[in-house]
Design a protein around this motif. Structure first.
Motif, PDB file in Angstrom:
ATOM      1  N   ARG A   1       0.816  -1.212   0.000  1.00  0.00           N
ATOM      2  CA  ARG A   1       0.000   0.000   0.000  1.00  0.00           C
ATOM      3  C   ARG A   1       0.850   1.263   0.000  1.00  0.00           C
ATOM      4  O   ARG A   1       0.361   2.356   0.267  1.00  0.00           O
ATOM      5  CB  ARG A   1      -0.962  -0.020   1.191  1.00  0.00           C
ATOM      6  N   ALA A   2       2.122   1.106  -0.307  1.00  0.00           N
ATOM      7  CA  ALA A   2       3.012   2.272  -0.428  1.00  0.00           C
ATOM      8  C   ALA A   2       3.086   2.671  -1.894  1.00  0.00           C
ATOM      9  O   ALA A   2       3.174   1.821  -2.777  1.00  0.00           O
ATOM     10  CB  ALA A   2       4.395   1.936   0.099  1.00  0.00           C
ATOM     11  N   VAL A   3       3.032   3.973  -2.143  1.00  0.00           N
ATOM     12  CA  VAL A   3       3.107   4.506  -3.502  1.00  0.00           C
ATOM     13  C   VAL A   3       4.335   5.408  -3.583  1.00  0.00           C
ATOM     14  O   VAL A   3       4.538   6.255  -2.715  1.00  0.00           O
ATOM     15  CB  VAL A   3       1.833   5.323  -3.846  1.00  0.00           C
ATOM     16  N   GLY A   4       5.149   5.228  -4.605  1.00  0.00           N
ATOM     17  CA  GLY A   4       6.301   6.094  -4.815  1.00  0.00           C
ATOM     18  C   GLY A   4       5.934   7.211  -5.763  1.00  0.00           C
ATOM     19  O   GLY A   4       5.361   6.966  -6.819  1.00  0.00           O
ATOM     20  N   LEU A   5       6.218   8.447  -5.377  1.00  0.00           N
ATOM     21  CA  LEU A   5       5.907   9.593  -6.238  1.00  0.00           C
ATOM     22  C   LEU A   5       7.182  10.340  -6.592  1.00  0.00           C
ATOM     23  O   LEU A   5       8.018  10.613  -5.733  1.00  0.00           O
ATOM     24  CB  LEU A   5       4.930  10.541  -5.532  1.00  0.00           C
ATOM     25  N   THR A   6       7.330  10.647  -7.864  1.00  0.00           N
ATOM     26  CA  THR A   6       8.467  11.444  -8.310  1.00  0.00           C
ATOM     27  C   THR A   6       7.932  12.410  -9.365  1.00  0.00           C
ATOM     28  O   THR A   6       6.727  12.450  -9.605  1.00  0.00           O
ATOM     29  CB  THR A   6       9.605  10.529  -8.831  1.00  0.00           C
ATOM     30  N   GLY A   7       8.812  13.184  -9.978  1.00  0.00           N
ATOM     31  CA  GLY A   7       8.318  14.102 -11.004  1.00  0.00           C
ATOM     32  C   GLY A   7       9.228  15.277 -11.226  1.00  0.00           C
ATOM     33  O   GLY A   7      10.419  15.238 -10.923  1.00  0.00           O
ATOM     34  N   ASP A   8       8.633  16.332 -11.712  1.00  0.00           N
ATOM     35  CA  ASP A   8       9.341  17.556 -12.033  1.00  0.00           C
ATOM     36  C   ASP A   8       9.915  18.172 -10.742  1.00  0.00           C
ATOM     37  O   ASP A   8       9.192  18.322  -9.763  1.00  0.00           O
ATOM     38  CB  ASP A   8       8.332  18.515 -12.688  1.00  0.00           C
ATOM     39  N   PRO A   9      11.233  18.521 -10.742  1.00  0.00           N
ATOM     40  CA  PRO A   9      11.829  19.084  -9.515  1.00  0.00           C
ATOM     41  C   PRO A   9      11.042  20.266  -8.956  1.00  0.00           C
ATOM     42  O   PRO A   9      10.915  20.404  -7.739  1.00  0.00           O
ATOM     43  CB  PRO A   9      13.225  19.527  -9.969  1.00  0.00           C
ATOM     44  N   GLY A  10      10.482  21.086  -9.849  1.00  0.00           N
ATOM     45  CA  GLY A  10       9.699  22.246  -9.409  1.00  0.00           C
ATOM     46  C   GLY A  10       8.443  21.833  -8.656  1.00  0.00           C
ATOM     47  O   GLY A  10       8.075  22.438  -7.649  1.00  0.00           O
ATOM     48  N   ALA A  11       7.790  20.778  -9.156  1.00  0.00           N
ATOM     49  CA  ALA A  11       6.559  20.294  -8.529  1.00  0.00           C
ATOM     50  C   ALA A  11       6.854  19.692  -7.159  1.00  0.00           C
ATOM     51  O   ALA A  11       6.068  19.851  -6.214  1.00  0.00           O
ATOM     52  CB  ALA A  11       5.896  19.253  -9.426  1.00  0.00           C
ATOM     53  N   ILE A  12       8.015  19.027  -7.061  1.00  0.00           N
ATOM     54  CA  ILE A  12       8.401  18.429  -5.779  1.00  0.00           C
ATOM     55  C   ILE A  12       8.745  19.522  -4.778  1.00  0.00           C
ATOM     56  O   ILE A  12       8.321  19.488  -3.625  1.00  0.00           O
ATOM     57  CB  ILE A  12       9.573  17.435  -5.974  1.00  0.00           C
ATOM     58  N   GLU A  13       9.467  20.523  -5.255  1.00  0.00           N
ATOM     59  CA  GLU A  13       9.832  21.639  -4.380  1.00  0.00           C
ATOM     60  C   GLU A  13       8.585  22.354  -3.868  1.00  0.00           C
ATOM     61  O   GLU A  13       8.510  22.710  -2.689  1.00  0.00           O
ATOM     62  CB  GLU A  13      10.746  22.617  -5.131  1.00  0.00           C
ATOM     63  N   ALA A  14       7.612  22.518  -4.758  1.00  0.00           N
ATOM     64  CA  ALA A  14       6.365  23.184  -4.364  1.00  0.00           C
ATOM     65  C   ALA A  14       5.656  22.393  -3.266  1.00  0.00           C
ATOM     66  O   ALA A  14       5.151  22.972  -2.298  1.00  0.00           O
ATOM     67  CB  ALA A  14       5.454  23.333  -5.584  1.00  0.00           C
ATOM     68  N   LEU A  15       5.643  21.069  -3.407  1.00  0.00           N
ATOM     69  CA  LEU A  15       4.980  20.218  -2.409  1.00  0.00           C
ATOM     70  C   LEU A  15       5.706  20.281  -1.062  1.00  0.00           C
ATOM     71  O   LEU A  15       5.075  20.394  -0.007  1.00  0.00           O
ATOM     72  CB  LEU A  15       4.902  18.774  -2.919  1.00  0.00           C
ATOM     73  N   VAL A  16       7.028  20.223  -1.112  1.00  0.00           N
ATOM     74  CA  VAL A  16       7.826  20.292   0.119  1.00  0.00           C
ATOM     75  C   VAL A  16       7.573  21.629   0.825  1.00  0.00           C
ATOM     76  O   VAL A  16       7.342  21.677   2.036  1.00  0.00           O
ATOM     77  CB  VAL A  16       9.330  20.100  -0.187  1.00  0.00           C
ATOM     78  N   LYS A  17       7.583  22.712   0.033  1.00  0.00           N
ATOM     79  CA  LYS A  17       7.376  24.057   0.604  1.00  0.00           C
ATOM     80  C   LYS A  17       5.968  24.210   1.170  1.00  0.00           C
ATOM     81  O   LYS A  17       5.767  24.889   2.165  1.00  0.00           O
ATOM     82  CB  LYS A  17       7.625  25.123  -0.470  1.00  0.00           C
TER      83      LYS A  17
END
Lengths: 155, 217
Positions: free
Chosen positions: B140-156
């Motif tokens: 039930r674990a999902v790995g998410l990756t993608g555009d560095p900008g999108a990841i940065e936005a999520l982290v922020k």
């Protein structure tokens, strides 16, 4: 006469050197007992963490400086930390094991990072790691390869 | 929050009013409490309650099957969001191994939960790498990756950060990242925050609350 003195001198120097070297080599590794040695195996060729408990039964502190293995091309001594809500990893030059004391290399703390596996390591395998101490002595230890989701329940 | 305020107001005012007014106020307070229960029930969380303090789950990333996904795709599930990367040999696998135990402890309820492992190292973490990685821990674990900008936005968005540390001579590098687990309810609202200092029992307790209240929408 001169030659004989010189050869005696040389022999003396060599003997002193030999005994010093062997004495030093015996010192650190010979006083260390390693236990609970295991590796968390991750999928693919990802770096793996290796953990072990080191007990020093000697009167002098010793220090672990790293390890080597035929199964991994690169091994680094690391420390994980968690400060201000951030997880970090830092390389360590050495890790002291106090006289008549012990140090734990355990998840979320000290560990050996094993990189570039030269052979496939699967859970259940035994991997030999040569633990290296700052005096140059080494201790060959069998590490048990465990699955990614293994928990450190040995302590 | 509101219910608590009503209670406080009521008990403070009671002695200053006539018995009739007090009874009326009490009835009003009870009706407000009951009314409130149906909409926003204050759950007795043990972990740090972040309800209303952190934004709802929202992102546009790629899952470990290579599919474009958004936060809305996980509505209906209780989500545990954790940032990390696959070249992290110590803390990330430890956290995921612990979350797998948490899922096991939830029993059947765990089907209503998802672990979202978001990579802070999208250069090395392709969907294929992420797929093999997360499945080594929990189905039930999902790995998410993608555009560095999108990841940065999520982290922020969750007031955190990540830093790529200088590479060693062989090009290997580490990434410092948030150590917290953000828990969202089935509607995608941020509810509690679990840190390494918190106990696993408390996380299981709070997930149980979220999973047993409110049917999947």
């Amino acid at each position: 006469m001169k030659l004989r003195t010189l050869s005696f001198l040389l022999a003396g120097v060599m003997l002193t050197g030999l005994s010093l070297t062997s004495g030093l080599h015996a010192a650190a590794a010979d006083h260390i007992v390693a236990s609970h040695a295991w590796i968390r195996v991750l999928p693919g060729n990802l770096p793996a963490g290796a953990y072990v408990t080191l007990e020093n039964n000697g009167d002098q502190p010793v220090a672990l400086s790293g390890a080597s293995s035929t199964a991994y091309a690169d091994v680094m001594l690391h420390q994980s930390s968690n400060e201000g809500g951030m997880s970090r990893m830092a390389m360590l030059e050495s890790l002291a094991v106090p006289a008549h004391g012990k140090v734990l290399l355990a998840p979320a703390g000290y560990h050996l990072m094993l990189m570039k596996a030269t052979q496939s390591v699967k859970p259940g395998d035994t991997v030999k790691l040569n633990l290296r101490f700052t005096d140059g002595s080494t201790l060959t230890t069998n590490f048990l390869a465990r699955p990614a989701d293994a928990l450190d329940d040995s302590h | 929050m509101l219910d608590g305020m009503n209670k406080t107001t009521d008990s403070r005012m009671k002695p200053r009013r006539s018995p009739g007014t007090a009874v009326m106020l009490l009835l009003l307070a009870i009706s407000l409490l009951l009314g409130g229960c149906q909409r926003t029930e204050p759950l007795p969380f043990r972990l740090t309650n972040i309800s209303g303090h952190m934004p709802a789950l929202d992102f546009k990333l790629t899952d470990d099957q290579g599919k474009a996904v958004s936060g809305a795709d996980y509505h209906g599930k209780v989500v545990m969001l954790y940032f990390g990367y696959t070249h992290c040999p110590d803390v990330c696998p430890l956290t995921l191994a612990q979350l797998h135990v948490v899922m096991q402890r939830l029993g059947k309820l765990a089907d209503g939960a998802r672990i979202l492992f978001v990579s802070v190292d999208p250069t090395r973490d392709t969907p294929a790498v992420m797929h093999a990685y997360v499945n080594a821990f929990d189905p039930r674990a999902v790995g998410l990756t993608g555009d560095p900008g999108a990841i940065e936005a999520l982290v922020k968005r969750y007031r955190s950060a990540f830093t790529r540390e200088p590479a060693s001579s062989d090009g290997n590098y580490e990434v410092s990242h948030s150590s917290a687990i953000y828990v969202f309810d089935r509607d995608g609202n941020a509810r509690v925050l679990s840190t390494p200092a918190d106990s696993q029992d408390d996380l299981v307790h709070d997930l149980n609350l979220l999973l047993s209240t409110g049917a999947p929408s």
